[in-house]
Design a protein around this motif. Sequence first.
Motif, short mmCIF file in Angstrom:
data_model
loop_
_atom_site.label_atom_id
_atom_site.label_comp_id
_atom_site.label_asym_id
_atom_site.label_seq_id
_atom_site.Cartn_x
_atom_site.Cartn_y
_atom_site.Cartn_z
N PRO A 153 57.56 -54.38 -7.10
CA PRO A 153 56.76 -54.66 -8.29
C PRO A 153 57.44 -55.55 -9.32
O PRO A 153 56.80 -55.99 -10.26
N THR A 154 58.73 -55.80 -9.18
CA THR A 154 59.44 -56.58 -10.20
C THR A 154 59.53 -58.06 -9.84
O THR A 154 60.30 -58.78 -10.44
N THR A 155 58.75 -58.51 -8.89
CA THR A 155 58.85 -59.88 -8.40
C THR A 155 58.47 -60.90 -9.46
O THR A 155 57.44 -60.80 -10.11
N LYS A 156 59.35 -61.90 -9.64
CA LYS A 156 59.08 -63.04 -10.51
C LYS A 156 59.29 -64.31 -9.71
O LYS A 156 60.03 -64.33 -8.73
N LYS B 225 61.35 -69.79 -5.47
CA LYS B 225 62.05 -68.61 -4.98
C LYS B 225 61.51 -67.39 -5.70
O LYS B 225 61.33 -67.41 -6.92
N LEU B 226 61.25 -66.33 -4.95
CA LEU B 226 60.81 -65.07 -5.53
C LEU B 226 62.03 -64.23 -5.86
O LEU B 226 62.89 -64.01 -5.01
N GLU B 227 62.11 -63.78 -7.10
CA GLU B 227 63.23 -62.94 -7.54
C GLU B 227 62.75 -61.49 -7.62
O GLU B 227 61.74 -61.21 -8.24
N THR B 228 63.49 -60.59 -6.96
CA THR B 228 63.18 -59.17 -7.03
C THR B 228 64.44 -58.40 -7.42
O THR B 228 65.56 -58.90 -7.28
N SER B 229 64.23 -57.18 -7.89
CA SER B 229 65.39 -56.38 -8.31
C SER B 229 65.71 -55.29 -7.30
O SER B 229 66.41 -54.34 -7.61
N ASN B 230 65.20 -55.41 -6.07
CA ASN B 230 65.52 -54.39 -5.06
C ASN B 230 66.19 -55.02 -3.85
O ASN B 230 66.83 -56.05 -3.98
N GLU C 173 64.23 -66.79 0.08
CA GLU C 173 64.72 -68.14 0.36
C GLU C 173 63.85 -69.14 -0.39
O GLU C 173 62.65 -68.96 -0.54
N LYS C 174 64.48 -70.22 -0.85
CA LYS C 174 63.74 -71.30 -1.51
C LYS C 174 62.94 -72.07 -0.47
O LYS C 174 63.43 -72.36 0.61
N LYS C 175 61.71 -72.40 -0.83
CA LYS C 175 60.84 -73.18 0.04
C LYS C 175 60.27 -74.34 -0.76
O LYS C 175 60.01 -74.24 -1.96
#
Length: 196
Positions: A180-183, A37-42, A47-49
Amino acid sequence: MKKLCLLLITSMVSLWAYGQTVPTFQLGLKGGLNLSKLETSNTFSSEKKAGYYGGVWARIGGAGFHVQPEAYLSGKHASLKGAQGEENKVSFTSLDVPVLIGTRFGAGSVGMRLQTGPVMTFFLDKEQKFGAAASSVFDGDFKDKALAWQFGLGLDLGQISADLRYESGLSKINSAGGYPTTKLNIFTLGVGFRLF
């Protein structure tokens, strides 16, 4: 009879303690599934894949602790969705190199492990799929490497092992202006086979 029981208990505890202090080396293969899952702050949601991983592990131990370096090829998939329904399906192929520190509870070939440590990820291939309407919003500039931290629980049964882990992204993997904050955060479930 009491002396015999006491002698047996003392012998068993001594053998167990000796087994915890003698240095050991093990090598094996492992493979399994991951949920990314990609976590962003915006405003984007993710979704989990499901994906996969497979590779080799080594375990060097002594005094009740071990170090477990690993190297495996991993396929990770995730998606980002915008408020208007735009979607970017992201796929990564990566070489993951965890170096875990852990401890083991049990005797002989049966035991439970607790492990934690850093993971260095080298992205070998990055693919994005989106419609023309979404490309200007989602077009990511994903980096070539990332750092994460794993926490895990393992079970050893003879030469077979199973591991359940959570990997929390520490570094931002995208330098694009839109997000840009994607983890990247990942759950993994794997099965291993000890060669020796």
